[in-house]
Design a protein around this motif. Structure first.
Motif, PDB file in Angstrom:
ATOM      1  N   SER A  21      12.404  12.613  10.967  1.00 24.64           N
ATOM      2  CA  SER A  21      11.535  13.604  10.348  1.00 24.64           C
ATOM      3  C   SER A  21      11.919  14.973  10.869  1.00 24.64           C
ATOM      4  O   SER A  21      12.916  15.127  11.593  1.00 24.64           O
ATOM      5  N   GLU A  43       3.805  10.234   7.213  1.00 28.23           N
ATOM      6  CA  GLU A  43       4.432  10.091   8.527  1.00 28.23           C
ATOM      7  C   GLU A  43       3.633   9.185   9.454  1.00 28.23           C
ATOM      8  O   GLU A  43       4.208   8.471  10.293  1.00 28.23           O
ATOM      9  N   GLY A  73      10.180   5.945   6.971  1.00 28.45           N
ATOM     10  CA  GLY A  73      10.114   7.398   7.045  1.00 28.45           C
ATOM     11  C   GLY A  73       9.433   8.004   5.844  1.00 28.45           C
ATOM     12  O   GLY A  73       8.978   7.301   4.922  1.00 28.45           O
ATOM     13  N   TYR A  74       9.387   9.316   5.859  1.00 28.05           N
ATOM     14  CA  TYR A  74       8.824  10.086   4.759  1.00 28.05           C
ATOM     15  C   TYR A  74       9.655  11.349   4.649  1.00 28.05           C
ATOM     16  O   TYR A  74       9.911  12.009   5.661  1.00 28.05           O
ATOM     17  N   PRO A  75      10.117  11.705   3.461  1.00 28.21           N
ATOM     18  CA  PRO A  75      11.050  12.825   3.347  1.00 28.21           C
ATOM     19  C   PRO A  75      10.431  14.164   3.745  1.00 28.21           C
ATOM     20  O   PRO A  75       9.280  14.451   3.397  1.00 28.21           O
ATOM     21  N   THR A 121      15.788  15.149   5.213  1.00 23.57           N
ATOM     22  CA  THR A 121      15.658  14.184   4.119  1.00 23.57           C
ATOM     23  C   THR A 121      16.916  13.346   3.893  1.00 23.57           C
ATOM     24  O   THR A 121      16.840  12.175   3.499  1.00 23.57           O
ATOM     25  N   ALA A 146       4.489   5.715   8.608  1.00 22.65           N
ATOM     26  CA  ALA A 146       5.861   5.394   8.994  1.00 22.65           C
ATOM     27  C   ALA A 146       5.959   5.022  10.465  1.00 22.65           C
ATOM     28  O   ALA A 146       6.604   4.028  10.827  1.00 22.65           O
ATOM     29  N   ILE A 148      16.985   9.626   5.366  1.00 24.78           N
ATOM     30  CA  ILE A 148      16.389   8.522   4.605  1.00 24.78           C
ATOM     31  C   ILE A 148      17.153   8.281   3.312  1.00 24.78           C
ATOM     32  O   ILE A 148      17.297   7.137   2.863  1.00 24.78           O
ATOM     33  N   GLU A 149      17.706   9.333   2.707  1.00 27.55           N
ATOM     34  CA  GLU A 149      18.481   9.146   1.478  1.00 27.55           C
ATOM     35  C   GLU A 149      19.745   8.332   1.746  1.00 27.55           C
ATOM     36  O   GLU A 149      20.082   7.408   1.005  1.00 27.55           O
ATOM     37  N   SER A 152      18.802   4.738   2.540  1.00 25.01           N
ATOM     38  CA  SER A 152      18.338   4.041   1.336  1.00 25.01           C
ATOM     39  C   SER A 152      19.509   3.558   0.493  1.00 25.01           C
ATOM     40  O   SER A 152      19.463   2.478  -0.111  1.00 25.01           O
ATOM     41  N   GLN A 194      10.043   3.983   2.231  1.00 30.25           N
ATOM     42  CA  GLN A 194       9.385   5.282   2.281  1.00 30.25           C
ATOM     43  C   GLN A 194       7.894   5.029   2.371  1.00 30.25           C
ATOM     44  O   GLN A 194       7.269   4.521   1.446  1.00 30.25           O
ATOM     45  N   THR A 199      13.080   5.964  12.806  1.00 31.97           N
ATOM     46  CA  THR A 199      12.431   6.874  11.871  1.00 31.97           C
ATOM     47  C   THR A 199      13.036   8.249  12.076  1.00 31.97           C
ATOM     48  O   THR A 199      13.605   8.539  13.133  1.00 31.97           O
TER      49      THR A 199
END
Length: 358
Positions: free
Chosen positions: A77, A56, A26-28, A33, A59, A36-37, A40, A52, A75
């Motif tokens: 977003s 996108e 993914g991408y924050p 967000t 990802a 993903i945090e 992680s 990360q 994923t």
């Protein structure tokens, strides 16, 4: 089984872990967000991996590669980020790759704002990328459903070999609520003979969506169309709330579906026979929940956080046999239960017990 207090996005992350998701790419982007945090911080200790990506687009293509091996992958977003993933999602649907996509919908268009919205309904349910394809789309309305539907999304993705989207919003993603962390069901045994796992000792497998001839292209599309029709027939899901004797009906999902329950109860106190159909699957749209009610209804209101997108599916379900109206807020603004009830009374002229058959 335990009961904990978590933020909505964290609930999605915990559900993914317990559903045996092994990789997350993914991408924050706010307001998603925390997914993903949370992963992680917690997935690596469970034997999984989180990366990360550079963006996108990277990802979703990483998800494509992982899904080719039969690995459970997810994923997450928010609206503009989901837009960037659309080409990869179309490829994944064409090759029948199971994966879970989470859209924590924010308001738009463009960058928009961080408030809750349902303006991605078209994108989610009509195939936001190119070509004829469909996603199974689940729409939670509270914390427990965020957990349950995320876990179920992985099973549906495997069962139908299709991407599945969990469609939530900034309100649900950021709200803290208690949730019961149920033990996940056993992962069902499914055919894995299509996966890419090294071809030593067997004929190689190629997972690609390119059709070398028009005849092959038509055959592939007819095959997918047949699968989508099966999903439409077997996977429509909804909640009916005081709908059995309803004369007027609200149709709403997610956060507004939750608010509409209070509207129904308040209307009933005033003698108005109002009911609610809350779609749980946005696709396939639960027309089976609406059609049996048509003969008793005097009107329907689609309650949405957009300019009116789901109303098209509501009208198709009503088959022009009952008037369908729209009540909406936009830009991250949520309606109150009183505002929705006032709209019901004004639309159908029910104030002071005056009633009109439209």
């Amino acid at each position: 089984m335990e009961k904990v207090l978590l933020k909505g996005n964290e609930i999605i992350g915990e559900a993914a872990i317990r559903a045996k998701c092994k990789v997350f790419f993914g991408y924050p982007i706010t307001p998603s967000t925390e997914v993903i945090e949370y992963l992680s911080a917690n997935l690596p200790s469970k034997g999984g991996s989180v990366l990360q990506a550079e963006d996108e687009i990277g990802a979703i293509n990483m998800c494509y590669g992982a899904a080719c091996t039969g690995t459970r992958v997810m994923t997450a977003s928010s609206s503009p980020g989901i837009s960037l993933k659309q080409e990869g999602i179309s490829y994944a649907a064409a090759v029948e790759l199971p994966m879970v996509l989470v859209n924590v919908n924010r308001c738009g268009p463009g960058l928009g704002g961080l408030g809750p919205a349902q303006s991605d309904y078209f994108q989610s349910t009509k195939g936001g990328g190119h070509g004829d394809y469909r996603l199974i789309v689940l729409a939670p309305s509270k914390a427990q459903e965020l957990y349950d539907y995320t876990m179920e999304a992985f099973d549906l993705a495997d069962q139908y070999r299709n991407p599945v989207m969990v469609h939530t919003d900034g309100f649900l993603g950021q709200t803290m609520e208690p949730v019961v962390l149920k033990d996940p069901p056993k992962i069902p045994d499914i055919d894995r003979t299509w996966t890419v796992s090294g071809c030593k000792g067997r004929k190689k497998r190629i997972l690609a969506s390119y059709s070398l001839t028009n005849e092959i292209g038509e055959s592939n599309n007819l095959y997918l169309e047949k699968k989508y029709k099966e999903i439409q027939e077997t996977e429509q899901r909804w909640e009916a709330f005081h709908a059995d004797d309803a004369e007027y009906l609200l149709v709403s999902y997610g956060t507004t579906g939750r608010i509409c329950k209070s509207t129904v109860l308040n209307a009933r106190k005033k003698g108005i026979k109002l009911g609610l159909i809350r779609p749980i699957t946005l696709w396939p749209f639960p027309e089976k929940g609406i059609k049996p009610l048509i003969s008793q209804l005097k009107g329907i209101i689609s309650v949405e956080l957009n300019t009116g997108q789901m109303i098209e599916d509501v009208k198709l379900s009503a088959e022009c046999k009952v008037p369908v109206h729209l009540f909406r807020r936009q830009g991250g603004m949520l309606p109150t239960e009183d505002e929705i009830l006032e709209n019901v009374e004004e639309t159908f002229q029910l104030k002071n017990n005056k009633e009109v058959n439209l």
